[in-house]
Design a protein around this motif. Structure first.
Motif, PDB file in Angstrom:
ATOM      1  N   TYR A 245     -48.190  20.453 -32.873  1.00  0.00           N
ATOM      2  CA  TYR A 245     -48.479  20.402 -31.436  1.00  0.00           C
ATOM      3  C   TYR A 245     -49.126  19.082 -31.046  1.00  0.00           C
ATOM      4  N   PRO A 246     -48.872  18.649 -29.811  1.00  0.00           N
ATOM      5  CA  PRO A 246     -49.574  17.458 -29.341  1.00  0.00           C
ATOM      6  C   PRO A 246     -51.077  17.730 -29.273  1.00  0.00           C
ATOM      7  N   ARG A 247     -51.858  16.674 -29.486  1.00  0.00           N
ATOM      8  CA  ARG A 247     -53.315  16.802 -29.400  1.00  0.00           C
ATOM      9  C   ARG A 247     -53.786  16.297 -28.028  1.00  0.00           C
ATOM     10  N   PRO A 248     -54.786  16.876 -27.390  1.00  0.00           N
ATOM     11  CA  PRO A 248     -55.468  18.090 -27.795  1.00  0.00           C
ATOM     12  C   PRO A 248     -54.587  19.324 -27.548  1.00  0.00           C
ATOM     13  N   PHE A 249     -54.795  20.335 -28.359  1.00  0.00           N
ATOM     14  CA  PHE A 249     -53.967  21.549 -28.317  1.00  0.00           C
ATOM     15  C   PHE A 249     -54.222  22.328 -27.032  1.00  0.00           C
ATOM     16  N   ASP A 250     -53.136  22.777 -26.409  1.00  0.00           N
ATOM     17  CA  ASP A 250     -53.263  23.590 -25.205  1.00  0.00           C
ATOM     18  C   ASP A 250     -52.598  24.948 -25.459  1.00  0.00           C
ATOM     19  N   PRO A 251     -53.407  26.020 -25.633  1.00  0.00           N
ATOM     20  CA  PRO A 251     -52.819  27.337 -25.909  1.00  0.00           C
ATOM     21  C   PRO A 251     -51.856  27.809 -24.815  1.00  0.00           C
ATOM     22  N   LYS A 252     -52.026  27.269 -23.598  1.00  0.00           N
ATOM     23  CA  LYS A 252     -51.116  27.697 -22.501  1.00  0.00           C
ATOM     24  C   LYS A 252     -49.675  27.282 -22.803  1.00  0.00           C
ATOM     25  N   LEU A 253     -49.507  26.170 -23.536  1.00  0.00           N
ATOM     26  CA  LEU A 253     -48.162  25.744 -23.929  1.00  0.00           C
ATOM     27  C   LEU A 253     -47.507  26.818 -24.804  1.00  0.00           C
ATOM     28  N   VAL A 254     -48.299  27.407 -25.689  1.00  0.00           N
ATOM     29  CA  VAL A 254     -47.767  28.466 -26.559  1.00  0.00           C
ATOM     30  C   VAL A 254     -47.309  29.653 -25.708  1.00  0.00           C
ATOM     31  N   MET A 255     -48.097  30.007 -24.704  1.00  0.00           N
ATOM     32  CA  MET A 255     -47.733  31.152 -23.880  1.00  0.00           C
ATOM     33  C   MET A 255     -46.439  30.862 -23.102  1.00  0.00           C
TER      34      MET A 255
END
Ligand SMILES: Cc1cc2nc3c(=O)[nH]c(=O)nc-3n(C[C@H](O)[C@H](O)[C@H](O)COP(=O)(O)OP(=O)(O)OC[C@H]3O[C@@H](n4cnc5c(N)ncnc54)[C@H](O)[C@@H]3O)c2cc1C
Length: 358
Positions: A245-255
């Protein structure tokens, strides 16, 4: 070439072990534990894999949460290589020079000895925290990582994997998303309190011997590519991808990804460090629909989401993880495998005309 009889642990000192490359990682880790120390990291194949195979074919794993990836400075200190020629030479590489053979898949010399940094041993508690929602599970795990919880592993596995984790039964039910973890005993209370505060509950918390007695897998076999292995034992229709994942990690991208791909992808994330920074990886299960569809998916994950895919569906090092030809590894191949005999076809950086003529 079978190196498993080169299996001696040569020397264990405070903070360092020297070992022959064919030693099984489990035996090595058990041996260093007798001195109150442990390996910085190992793959989920700890039980079976050799340390030489990990150096040559692996990248990181359990422990990477704290110590980064195998290639990060200081983790591997030394490698001894034997060249493939009529009169074999012995070459020793130290410090950053080890990058010449690390992750080269045995294309450039036979690794016979390895030096590794060690850390103080902890009797990790193998545990799982369950959440009603993968977003909540990820939120807890990322907070535990950024708050510096004393853990060796934090693995997020969504509920649709539950039927593949057969041994766990109600400990990983299919209506909850799990964080599998290895937590320091003194940190377990904080881990539990924080999980409960964020709406989760602890499903089990056991020492490694207790896990064995209960007939469960240790937490390190619930993460990294063992997730894929558990799924494939039940359903052969899956394949997988390796996603950074690109940094910084964004959990919303996973959703967003979960919503976009529905039942075509099941998700699992690894919390790790790389280059001294927090790095999140995913090893999602991908319903195999053919080559074209797989590469369309890879394109989307890279171009739309900004992820980097380490393609496990290719032969060469460059098309998979490394993306580009590593000139220093090719230069070392000219020294250590001058006839180009090792793992032919595995690197695009070598062509037949580069082989020594004599
Ligand atoms: C279910 C599953 C889970 C996995 N989980 C992880 C993980 O968490 N992290 C990770 O990094 N990898 C993982 N892997 C990949 C791999 O299994 C590990 O990296 C493992 O350490 C390989 O060890 P091995 O002894 O089986 O090596 P092998 O598969 O025998 O070898 C791997 C490569 O290294 C070369 N090689 C082996 N020994 C030497 C040597 N002495 N000198 C030169 N070249 C050598 C081989 O030629 C081959 O190209 C996983 C694989 C599977 C199937």
């Amino acid at each position: 070439m079978d190196l498993t009889r080169l299996d001696k642990v040569i020397e264990i000192k405070p903070g360092h072990v020297t070992v022959q490359a064919g030693a099984r990682i489990s035996r090595l880790d058990d041996a260093v534990r007798e001195t109150g120390q442990e390996l910085l990291m190992y793959p989920s194949t700890r039980q079976m894999a050799t340390i030489g195979g990990f150096l040559a074919g692996g990248s990181g794993g359990i422990g990477s949460l704290r110590h980064g990836m195998l290639r990060d400075p200081g983790n591997v200190t030394y490698v001894k290589v034997v060249t493939v020629e009529p009169e074999p030479q012995v070459i020793e590489l130290h410090g950053d020079e080890i990058q010449k053979v690390q992750h080269a898949y045995g294309t450039n010399g036979i690794v016979v000895e390895i030096g590794l940094a060690l850390t103080q041993a902890t009797d990790w508690v193998h545990t799982a925290a369950l959440f009603d929602g993968y977003d909540k599970a990820l939120e807890f795990a990322t907070k535990a990582q950024s708050d510096g919880f004393d853990c060796y592993l934090l693995t997020a596995v969504e509920r649709r994997f539950a039927p593949y984790y057969k041994k766990f039964g109600d400990l990983f039910p299919d209506d909850r998303d799990a964080i599998f973890a290895m937590v320091a005993p003194g940190e377990m209370e904080r881990f539990q309190t924080e999980a409960e505060r964020m709406g989760g509950r602890i499903s089990f918390a056991m020492t490694k011997p207790e896990i064995g007695k209960a007939g469960l897998q240790p937490a390190y076999e619930c993460g990294w590519n063992h997730t894929t292995l558990q799924a494939l034992k039940v359903d052969k229709g899956w394949t997988y991808l390796q996603v950074a994942y690109p940094r910084p990690f964004d959990p919303k991208l996973v959703m967003r990804q979960m919503a976009r791909y529905g039942d075509e992808l099941f998700w699992h994330h690894e919390l790790a460090r790389m280059d001294g920074e927090i790095q999140i990886f995913a090893l999602p299960l991908v319903r195999y629909r053919g080559k074209e569809e797989t590469y369309e998916l890879i394109r989307e994950l890279e171009e739309v989401d900004g992820c980097t895919i380490f393609d496990p569906h290719v032969v060469t090092i460059e098309d998979g993880g490394m993306k580009e030809i590593d000139d220093t590894q090719i230069a070392f191949k000219k020294l250590a495998d001058p006839y180009g005999l090792m793992n032919p076809g595995k690197t695009r950086g070598w062509s037949a005309d580069m082989a020594r003529a004599d």
